[in-house]
Design an enzyme around this catalytic site. Structure first.
Site, mmCIF file in Angstrom:
data_model
loop_
_atom_site.group_PDB
_atom_site.id
_atom_site.type_symbol
_atom_site.label_atom_id
_atom_site.label_comp_id
_atom_site.label_asym_id
_atom_site.label_seq_id
_atom_site.Cartn_x
_atom_site.Cartn_y
_atom_site.Cartn_z
ATOM 1 N N HIS A 35 9.878 -12.502 3.223
ATOM 2 C CA HIS A 35 8.686 -12.943 3.937
ATOM 3 C C HIS A 35 7.902 -13.953 3.109
ATOM 4 O O HIS A 35 7.538 -13.665 1.968
ATOM 5 C CB HIS A 35 7.749 -11.762 4.233
ATOM 6 N N CYS A 40 1.942 -9.252 -1.057
ATOM 7 C CA CYS A 40 0.483 -9.344 -0.906
ATOM 8 C C CYS A 40 0.089 -9.618 0.533
ATOM 9 O O CYS A 40 -0.683 -8.890 1.138
ATOM 10 C CB CYS A 40 -0.074 -10.424 -1.823
ATOM 11 N N GLY A 112 17.438 -15.792 -4.583
ATOM 12 C CA GLY A 112 17.680 -16.780 -5.627
ATOM 13 C C GLY A 112 18.092 -16.162 -6.949
ATOM 14 O O GLY A 112 17.551 -15.144 -7.365
ATOM 15 N N ILE A 184 -6.943 4.339 -4.245
ATOM 16 C CA ILE A 184 -8.303 4.557 -3.747
ATOM 17 C C ILE A 184 -8.536 3.859 -2.409
ATOM 18 O O ILE A 184 -9.259 4.360 -1.545
ATOM 19 C CB ILE A 184 -9.341 4.105 -4.799
ATOM 20 N N GLU A 185 -7.916 2.697 -2.210
ATOM 21 C CA GLU A 185 -8.069 2.031 -0.911
ATOM 22 C C GLU A 185 -7.433 2.854 0.204
ATOM 23 O O GLU A 185 -8.021 3.017 1.278
ATOM 24 C CB GLU A 185 -7.460 0.627 -0.961
ATOM 25 N N GLU A 201 -5.356 12.229 -10.326
ATOM 26 C CA GLU A 201 -5.369 11.175 -11.331
ATOM 27 C C GLU A 201 -5.156 11.796 -12.711
ATOM 28 O O GLU A 201 -5.847 12.728 -13.092
ATOM 29 C CB GLU A 201 -6.709 10.427 -11.294
ATOM 30 N N HIS A 442 -33.609 -15.039 -0.694
ATOM 31 C CA HIS A 442 -34.182 -13.745 -0.299
ATOM 32 C C HIS A 442 -34.297 -13.685 1.215
ATOM 33 O O HIS A 442 -34.687 -14.669 1.845
ATOM 34 C CB HIS A 442 -35.571 -13.580 -0.932
#
Length: 463
Positions: A35, A40, A112, A184-185, A201, A442
């Site tokens: 792909h 990513c 490749g 975590i995501e 963990e 602001h």
């Protein structure tokens, strides 16, 4: 089939390198076996963010009454959530194909492999389909998820990232091994849809590469949302049952067990260095990753390596930047600056978000640096109050002698967007005065970056 540059791998490092090479007038080829956009774009950064956005929207709708909005019969269509994520990835992948064509990069589909004569052999299903020559070869083959013995993904009980991103239905309970960004995501995504999530963990705290204070604040925020986090946990054994799965782990000197419907293993990556012809070169490996100098050159003249196949941090934006440095060096451009690892931002798109750059407070002290630390909490910011996001902290670390910004660490809404402000300061070797003299609009969340800096030098205004 002669080229100036052949890039092996079309991920965020490879395709960016190829486009930049073409822009510089170099005849360029890109070899990609699956792909365009790599892991990513197709199975990582982009589709996971689409999933997380759906989860965030669902979470916000559940709290709509806090904003004076009444919503009845809240529900979600999980198939549509997955479909939107996949459609986003596919759209971007086709976009990259267009960019490569626009820049006249010749794309070859296949696997490749570098030969002894420094040509690139292209295979498809083990059969030779082409062979191309190049003066320079850039290896950008990326990496894959690390698999622990006994916890090999089976597509049913034990999920890889692919199964975790395209499940047919939601599990009732889920165990995630590893609390880095990926773990975590996924934990955040499933937790927001009501799945009972437990994270194991082995380090003393979650998000082990983050500043300790930020990690602790994130820990409390996740637990507040119902997530179970177990640190100092060493996994011993995984047992598949008729229904679900059992995991045995050691924590606090005791052997304990947990049961869940599914497991996701998120314990790091392994570089894709097999079967790409490295044995035909002088390219050296370090702990399984290709060794390079600051300009991404390997020990084999004319061969370079970028991205996840090289040293950490393993981030898409690092890979892209390495691709540009590498190509511009090949092209003979002047004033090429090597990548500074301390200037690479890191982002975790959980809820609340986490972002950081530079040294943590712990690392700065280990180096014996005299530092000044500033903090500003979200609950003191007007924009944060207005949007209902008062959970979070902006933390800044400065050299006490020179005032140079040496680290910034954040947890809270939209910190993954704000971190780039600190990235600019770091890249310019900016000081506290550069930030103090900058006028921040602001009301914005970014005002907290200013306030945190003021706080480090005992000049706080709003706290």
């Amino acid at each position: 089939m002669n080229f100036d540059i052949v890039v092996i791998g079309g991920g965020p490092g490879g395709y960016v390198a190829a486009i930049r090479a073409a822009q510089l007038g170099l005849k360029t080829a890109l070899v990609e076996r699956k792909h365009l956009g790599g892991i990513c774009l197709n199975w990582g950064c982009i589709p996971t963010k689409a999933l997380l956005k759906s989860a965030e929207v669902y979470h916000l709708v559940q709290h709509a009454e806090e904003f004076g909005i009444k919503v009845k019969g809240i529900s979600f269509d999980f198939e549509k959530i997955i479909a939107r994520s996949r459609a986003t990835a596919e759209k971007l992948s086709s976009g990259i194909k267009h960019l490569l064509k626009k820049n006249k990069v010749e794309v070859f589909e296949g696997h490749g492999k570098v030969t002894k004569s420094k040509t690139v052999l292209i295979e498809n299903e083990g059969k030779k389909v082409n062979e191309i020559n190049a003066k320079h070869i850039i290896i950008a083959t990326g990496a894959r998820a690390r698999v622990l013995p006994g916890i090999e993904p089976d597509g049913e009980h034990i999920w890889s990232y692919k199964e975790a991103m395209t499940p047919k239905n939601l599990p009732k309970s889920l165990i995630i091994i590893g609390s880095g960004a990926i773990g975590i995501e996924f934990a955040s995504f499933y937790n927001m849809f009501g799945v009972e999530v437990t994270v194991l963990e082995r380090s003393p705290h979650i998000l082990p590469h983050e500043d300790y204070e930020i990690s602790q604040l994130a820990h409390k925020a996740f637990e507040k949302r119902g997530m179970k986090l177990i640190t100092n946990a060493h996994v011993n054994k995984v047992t598949k049952k008729k229904v679900g799965i059992e995991i045995s782990y050691e924590a606090d000197g005791k052997i304990k067990t947990l049961e869940a419907d599914r497991i996701i293993s998120a314990v790091g990556i392994v570089a894709n260095v097999e079967n790409i012809g490295l044995e035909n070169t002088k390219v050296q490996l370090d702990r399984g990753f290709i060794k390079t100098n600051p300009y991404l050159e390997t020990d084999e003249p004319g061969i370079y390596a970028i991205g996840d196949v090289t040293s950490p941090p393993w981030l898409a934006h690092k890979a892209s930047h390495e691709g540009i440095i590498c190509v511009e060096k090949i092209a003979g451009l002047k004033d090429i600056h090597p990548l500074k690892l301390e200037n690479i931002p890191g982002c975790t798109y959980c809820y609340p978000q986490i972002a950081s750059i530079g040294l943590t407070e712990e690392k700065a002290k280990e180096k014996g640096l005299e530092i000044k630390v500033g903090r500003f909490p979200y609950f003191g910011n007007g924009k944060a109050m207005a949007i209902g996001e008062t959970e979070g902290l902006i933390k800044t670390i400065f050299c006490a002698k020179t005032g140079e910004l040496i680290g910034a660490h954040m947890v809270g809404a939209e910190v993954t967007e704000m971190i780039q402000g600190f990235g600019l300061v770091k890249n310019m070797e900016g000081t506290e005065l550069d930030i103090m003299h900058t006028i921040f609009a602001h009301p914005t969340l970014s005002e907290m970056m200013h306030e945190s800096t003021l706080n480090a030098f005992s000049r706080s205004i709003h706290i």
